[in-house]
Enzyme design. Structure first.
Site, short mmCIF file in Angstrom:
data_model
loop_
_atom_site.label_atom_id
_atom_site.label_comp_id
_atom_site.label_asym_id
_atom_site.label_seq_id
_atom_site.Cartn_x
_atom_site.Cartn_y
_atom_site.Cartn_z
CE LYS A 50 -5.51 0.06 -35.50
NZ LYS A 50 -5.16 -0.37 -34.13
CD GLN A 94 -6.91 -2.32 -31.40
OE1 GLN A 94 -6.34 -2.25 -32.50
NE2 GLN A 94 -7.35 -1.24 -30.78
CG ASP A 117 0.77 0.38 -31.85
OD1 ASP A 117 0.33 1.23 -32.65
OD2 ASP A 117 0.07 -0.53 -31.38
#
Length: 282
Positions: A50, A94, A117
């Site tokens: 990422k 994460q 997200d």
């Protein structure tokens, strides 16, 4: 007829190009804060990839690596600090988190406008109403991959195998808002094979290799394989038996299908959090 391979790397590259253009034209550099707790090998690889994607597109990515034994209180404190930092446009935690940390408590500490997200309750409820501030990355990536390859969605029967909060449930909602007829299957579903065989679009996200058998697939079905597993030789594989792909009209390979699109959607959400607009006019 040969099945069409839905190459996620190719589509993701096109999205990255549009993200780079939007950032260059705006003169604004989005900043993304990524929080990693512990030393899970797979999570470390995801975070590294990422960061690489962000660098390629002109996004300032800052990673916070915390020890495995970090308390929930300390983690929430960091998240709240980042949420109140005007220089940070987006925040990503994460997953998975260590078992002693309540994921929902941590996610709820992210301001909805920085939740790249799309996991906060506010963004989840907005999605149910069709108000998409941030589309969850994997379902959003699947939709954009199908659009990129001109796979019809409207009016088609979309069967989703798996009901996780990260893929299955939001995928069903997004498919509905794209006017598909949607069915969700799970571990208690009876006649899984028969339901799958009725699908025009079959999306499997269970993490169970060979769950989807060749006989589950009717002609002209599009298979979206989200699963990431290892076969007996240690190679990456999806949820589908390889022979199932051969019966489809189009399918996503594993690896190289859904994964790159998930990461590309994160970039889109990061620039959206910074107030920039990217048009994906496929």
């Amino acid at each position: 007829m040969m099945s069409l391979i839905l190459d996620g790397n190719h589509a993701a590259s096109a999205i990255k190009h549009k993200v780079r253009e939007a950032i260059a034209e705006s003169g604004t550099q989005p900043r993304l804060a990524v929080v990693l707790v512990g030393h899970d090998p797979a999570s470390k690889i995801y975070v590294r990839n990422k960061a690489k994607d962000c660098e390629q597109c002109g996004i300032d990515s800052v990673t916070y690596v915390l020890p495995e034994d970090t308390s929930e209180e300390k983690l929430v404190e960091l998240i709240r600090s980042l949420s109140n930092d005007d220089s940070v446009h987006g925040i990503l935690v994460q997953l998975p988190l260590p078992k002693h940390i309540n994921k929902d408590h941590v996610i709820s500490a992210i301001k909805p406008e920085k939740d790249v997200d799309g996991f906060t309750k506010a963004n989840t409820m907005a999605m149910l109403d069709g108000k998409f501030r941030f589309v969850p990355c994997t379902p959003g990536g699947i939709i954009e991959l199908m659009r990129f390859y001109k796979i019809p969605i409207v009016g088609r029967h979309c069967v989703i195998v798996g009901r996780s909060d990260i893929v299955g449930k939001p995928m069903a909602t997004i498919a509905l808002w794209n006017n598909a007829t949607t069915t969700i299957c799970h571990s208690h579903t009876r006649n899984l094979g028969g339901i799958c065989k009725s699908a025009d679009i079959l999306i499997s996200a269970t993490g169970r290799k060979n769950l989807i058998k060749p006989e589950f697939i009717k002609p002209n079905t599009t298979i979206i394989d989200v699963g990431m597993n290892r076969d007996k030789d240690g190679k990456l594989c999806g949820d589908c038996n390889p022979e199932a792909y051969e019966r489809s009209s189009a399918y996503t390979p594993v690896p190289g299908g859904v994964g790159p699109m998930t990461r590309a959607m994160l970039l889109l959400n990061a620039v959206t959090a910074a107030g920039l607009k990217v048009r994906l006019d496929w």
